[in-house]
Write a protein that holds these residues in place. Structure first.
Motif, PDB file in Angstrom:
ATOM      1  N   SER A  93       5.955  -8.049   2.921  1.00 31.43           N
ATOM      2  CA  SER A  93       6.079  -8.359   1.496  1.00 31.43           C
ATOM      3  C   SER A  93       4.715  -8.646   0.879  1.00 31.43           C
ATOM      4  N   TRP A 115       2.973  -6.341  -1.954  1.00 31.27           N
ATOM      5  CA  TRP A 115       2.527  -6.932  -3.211  1.00 31.27           C
ATOM      6  C   TRP A 115       1.054  -6.606  -3.481  1.00 31.27           C
ATOM      7  N   THR A 156       0.721  -3.016  -4.535  1.00 30.15           N
ATOM      8  CA  THR A 156       1.149  -2.801  -5.914  1.00 30.15           C
ATOM      9  C   THR A 156       0.039  -3.174  -6.898  1.00 30.15           C
TER      10      THR A 156
END
Length: 501
Positions: free
Chosen positions: A482, A486, A489
């Protein structure tokens, strides 16, 4: 410019014994090439070519060789091609000297590692590209420009820190013998060698495994070279002949257009990889263009080009016979057409009423013959060019910038030039090479240096920030994924990759 080290008397004797002026050089067989290749590899692996000072000395020696033996090169090319002194100096010797001086003036910058942009995770590291020499390269020259086609690539190979074996064309025997005699005297004997081999032997020599092969010539020979190189995974640069189209628009300066086309086509008796092979002429200006071309030939070479000291001859009888046969079976002679076999002479010839199916449109032209075809529009010219294999050069003459822009944008070729010919293939600042059927790779200036270099990606890191990079290690956990997703992104907005790595 500093002078290269003076050769010892022993090297003088060795060179003179090897080839005295006027004596034929012995053919180099593949077995001898194996020994030369081993010697060059030993020199390269010892690091002999790596220092900037060594490269500069060799480049300066190339310039010195051309300056001290200008008369010898003029004489050799006169004997091989009946080439005028003006053409030899301008299109052969000056071009090589320009390349060498450009390399000398820029070598330090080219050799310096290139730093690239860093991201967050490499902000304290070094990201750079290092140009390292490939090793021992094989340069195969062409008879169209036998000095330029050997020595311009050699300049790039030297600048990049390689050893090189050069093979001049056997068709221009006197020039090949001169290079065979002079290069061992001026350049390092262990690193740079000249061999004299027939075209039939070239594939076998290529299979000896070089680190790069640079070839200029016809497609048939280039194909055999590429196949032989592929067997040993040897990278190649191929600059191949093709049918270079020349479009003449109805809106152009006819007198200047005719002069520039005639100069490019009949220079060196048409024996060129980059000359325009045929004209696609707008029907409205055909008559005026042909008349202007006739006037140019009279101005350039007089009423009898055979008597002109500015006109060359065919390199051998094989090419003479091939060109003569194609000439006699194609179109209608508007001017020229005279041939004398004993002198390998073909007069500068312009053909009209040529069709796409004529022999002269089916084969590459290495001779002083210029077919003129008509088209009714720019669209027809573009369609005609795109039906053929991709050429080495596309030329366009027009006063309309939109016409020039369309031809440049809507056709594909190794190079493009508007309102002139050939010059784009000679500039040190422009890469020159083919695409598709006209070859692969490019050279000149920095591009030659890059052709003979491996651009090695280097990341110089430390062991800091392990508290961040530990996220990439197993065992893999959803929490770590995760965090990395992140980070990815966020970074897509700038560099498109997960900076946390």
């Amino acid at each position: 410019m500093s002078n290269p080290p003076s050769p010892s008397p022993g090297r003088w004797f060795k060179t003179l014994r090897r080839t005295r002026l006027g004596e034929p050089c012995l053919k180099t067989y593949p077995l001898e090439c194996t020994d030369l290749l081993k010697r060059a590899r030993v020199a390269f692996q010892a690091g002999r070519t790596l220092a900037e000072s060594f490269r500069l000395a060799q480049l300066e020696a190339v310039v010195q060789m051309l300056e001290e033996h200008e008369c010898d090169f003029v004489d050799a090319l006169r004997r091989d091609l009946h080439k005028p002194r003006f053409e030899t100096v301008v299109s052969e010797l000056i071009l090589v000297k320009n390349e060498a001086m450009h390399a000398i003036n820029n070598l330090k910058k080219w050799m310096h590692p290139q730093h690239v942009e860093r991201n967050l995770s490499t902000s304290l590291d070094e990201c750079l590209v290092v140009s390292e020499p490939l090793g021992v390269v094989f340069i195969v020259g062409n008879w169209c420009s036998p000095v330029q086609m050997c020595l311009v690539p050699l300049v790039g190979a030297i600048a990049a820190g390689n050893c090189a074996i050069i093979c001049p064309s056997e068709s221009t025997a006197h020039t090949a013998e001169l290079l065979h005699r002079l290069i061992p005297f001026y350049l390092d004997n262990e690193c740079f060698q000249v061999i004299l081999a027939s075209t039939n032997d070239l594939p076998e020599i290529v299979e000896l495994k070089f680190d790069h092969v640079f070839f200029t010539g016809c497609k048939e020979e280039g194909s055999r070279i590429a196949v032989a190189a592929a067997r040993t995974f040897t990278p190649v640069t191929l600059v191949l002949a093709g049918k270079n189209p020349c479009y003449v628009d109805q809106h152009c300066e006819i007198a200047t257009t005719a002069q520039r086309i005639a100069w490019a086509r009949f220079h060196n008796a048409g024996q060129s990889l980059v000359a325009p092979d045929y004209i696609l002429c707008h029907a409205d200006v055909k008559a005026r263009l042909v008349q202007a071309l006739k006037c140019c030939l009279m101005q350039f070479y007089g009423p009898d080009p055979r008597e002109s000291r500015s006109y060359s001859r065919m390199v051998n009888l094989e090419l003479f016979n091939r060109t003569r046969d194609i000439l006699w079976r194609s179109g209608k002679v508007a001017v020229g057409g005279q041939v004398i076999e004993a002198e390998k002479y073909i007069a500068p010839t312009i053909l009209t009423e040529v069709t796409e199916s004529d022999p002269i449109m089916q084969k590459d032209i290495f001779g002083p013959v210029l077919p003129v075809l008509t088209v009714s529009s720019l669209d027809d010219a573009i369609a005609f060019i795109n039906k053929q294999e991709k050429p080495l050069c596309v030329y366009a003459y027009s006063c309309n910038t939109k016409v020039i822009s369309r031809l440049m944008r809507e056709t594909s070729s190794g190079s493009f030039c508007s309102n002139d010919c050939v010059l784009q293939s000679l500039m040190v600042a422009l890469p020159f090479g083919g695409v598709g059927a006209s070859g692969m790779g490019s050279y000149h200036g920095r591009n030659s240096f890059d052709t003979f270099s491996h651009r090695k990606s280097c990341l110089i890191r430390s062991t800091r920030f392990e508290c961040v990079t530990y996220l990439r290690y197993p065992p893999y956990e959803d929490r770590n994924l995760s965090l990395m997703t992140w980070a990815s992104t966020l970074s897509q907005k700038s560099q498109g990759w997960c900076q946390i790595l």
